[in-house]
Scaffold this motif. Sequence first.
Motif, mmCIF file in Angstrom:
data_model
loop_
_atom_site.group_PDB
_atom_site.id
_atom_site.type_symbol
_atom_site.label_atom_id
_atom_site.label_comp_id
_atom_site.label_asym_id
_atom_site.label_seq_id
_atom_site.Cartn_x
_atom_site.Cartn_y
_atom_site.Cartn_z
ATOM 1 N N ILE A 16 0.981 -1.281 0.097
ATOM 2 C CA ILE A 16 -0.025 0.052 0.049
ATOM 3 C C ILE A 16 0.935 1.118 -0.116
ATOM 4 O O ILE A 16 1.909 1.214 0.970
ATOM 5 C CB ILE A 16 -0.926 0.014 1.208
ATOM 6 N N TYR A 17 0.837 2.006 -0.933
ATOM 7 C CA TYR A 17 1.640 3.435 -1.114
ATOM 8 C C TYR A 17 0.536 4.392 -0.671
ATOM 9 O O TYR A 17 -0.695 4.236 -0.964
ATOM 10 C CB TYR A 17 2.006 3.366 -2.475
ATOM 11 N N LEU A 18 1.171 5.599 -0.256
ATOM 12 C CA LEU A 18 0.323 6.789 -0.151
ATOM 13 C C LEU A 18 1.408 8.318 -0.016
ATOM 14 O O LEU A 18 2.379 8.026 0.095
ATOM 15 C CB LEU A 18 -0.571 6.982 1.101
ATOM 16 N N VAL B 81 9.883 9.797 -3.636
ATOM 17 C CA VAL B 81 9.088 9.716 -4.254
ATOM 18 C C VAL B 81 9.574 8.792 -5.766
ATOM 19 O O VAL B 81 8.880 8.235 -6.399
ATOM 20 C CB VAL B 81 8.742 11.110 -5.215
ATOM 21 N N THR B 82 10.873 8.663 -5.825
ATOM 22 C CA THR B 82 11.599 7.845 -6.884
ATOM 23 C C THR B 82 11.286 6.335 -6.523
ATOM 24 O O THR B 82 11.553 5.400 -7.375
ATOM 25 C CB THR B 82 12.998 8.144 -6.854
ATOM 26 N N GLN B 83 10.882 5.896 -5.258
ATOM 27 C CA GLN B 83 10.685 4.579 -5.170
ATOM 28 C C GLN B 83 9.235 4.155 -5.376
ATOM 29 O O GLN B 83 8.894 3.070 -4.868
ATOM 30 C CB GLN B 83 11.076 4.579 -3.611
ATOM 31 N N LEU B 84 8.323 5.105 -5.702
ATOM 32 C CA LEU B 84 6.883 4.742 -5.945
ATOM 33 C C LEU B 84 6.770 4.131 -7.172
ATOM 34 O O LEU B 84 7.734 4.147 -8.068
ATOM 35 C CB LEU B 84 6.225 6.082 -6.368
ATOM 36 N N PRO B 85 5.971 3.084 -7.407
ATOM 37 C CA PRO B 85 5.604 2.266 -8.702
ATOM 38 C C PRO B 85 5.520 3.554 -9.784
ATOM 39 O O PRO B 85 4.823 4.255 -9.538
ATOM 40 C CB PRO B 85 4.597 1.538 -8.301
ATOM 41 N N VAL C 169 0.905 10.388 -8.548
ATOM 42 C CA VAL C 169 1.389 11.340 -7.674
ATOM 43 C C VAL C 169 0.310 12.825 -7.846
ATOM 44 O O VAL C 169 0.233 13.210 -9.099
ATOM 45 C CB VAL C 169 2.816 11.746 -7.939
ATOM 46 N N MET C 170 -0.046 13.122 -6.683
ATOM 47 C CA MET C 170 -0.839 14.413 -6.818
ATOM 48 C C MET C 170 -0.200 15.561 -6.554
ATOM 49 O O MET C 170 1.174 15.480 -5.794
ATOM 50 C CB MET C 170 -1.998 14.229 -5.672
ATOM 51 N N PHE D 106 5.700 10.709 1.178
ATOM 52 C CA PHE D 106 5.303 9.446 0.475
ATOM 53 C C PHE D 106 5.681 8.190 1.652
ATOM 54 O O PHE D 106 6.889 8.421 2.093
ATOM 55 C CB PHE D 106 5.918 9.064 -0.791
ATOM 56 N N TYR D 107 4.844 7.387 1.537
ATOM 57 C CA TYR D 107 5.089 6.125 2.359
ATOM 58 C C TYR D 107 4.541 4.867 1.683
ATOM 59 O O TYR D 107 3.788 4.919 0.748
ATOM 60 C CB TYR D 107 3.857 6.270 3.895
ATOM 61 N N GLN D 108 5.034 3.897 2.108
ATOM 62 C CA GLN D 108 4.673 2.453 1.708
ATOM 63 C C GLN D 108 4.560 1.242 3.118
ATOM 64 O O GLN D 108 5.245 1.551 4.111
ATOM 65 C CB GLN D 108 5.898 1.858 0.820
ATOM 66 N N LEU D 109 3.692 0.513 2.817
ATOM 67 C CA LEU D 109 3.361 -0.455 3.924
ATOM 68 C C LEU D 109 3.278 -1.676 3.053
ATOM 69 O O LEU D 109 2.446 -1.935 2.094
ATOM 70 C CB LEU D 109 2.015 -0.232 4.516
#
Length: 167
Positions: free
Chosen positions: A117-119, A142-146, A151-152, A158-161
């Motif tokens: 889960i990303y946010l 932000v570079t680690q997001l899929p 991205v708003m 940004f976070y990941q679970l």
Amino acid sequence: MNTLLNIREYQPSDQEQVLQLILNIQQQEYHIPITKEDQPDLLTIDSFYQQGNGNFWVACDGDQVVGTIALLDIGNQQVALRKMFVQAEYRGKVWNTATLLLQKSISWAQQQQVTQIYLGTTLQFIAAHRFYEKHGFQEIEVTQLPASFPVMQVDKKFYQLSVTLDS
């Protein structure tokens, strides 16, 4: 007191209350210059969020919507946590609204065999940062997001679970 709250899936009849709750928090409480036109997903919640591994929930006190949370399916068994809002009077340990909403969404993600889960959130939502960290979310760049993560413009943190599947 939280036994009085009902966490349930969004229904189209909730739309006006959801809009008012979110816009009030964004505009009045946090002074973010955002409108419903800037958030077309709020006008098509069922077709935007309630697809694939995604869903949208509301926390209700009787007939009143007092909180929201959504998971947006971004593919590859991953989701984006979106629209986590709780009316001011329902925040904190007395009602536990945010925790109940988050638990519902994580449980759903487990059932759907989601792996992450990303946010994204704004820098102003400091209490939210502490809340997510307390519940196991790790801050990421932000570079680690899929690549599929939406991205708003207002999101700067940004976070990941990692979701663990119950046996």
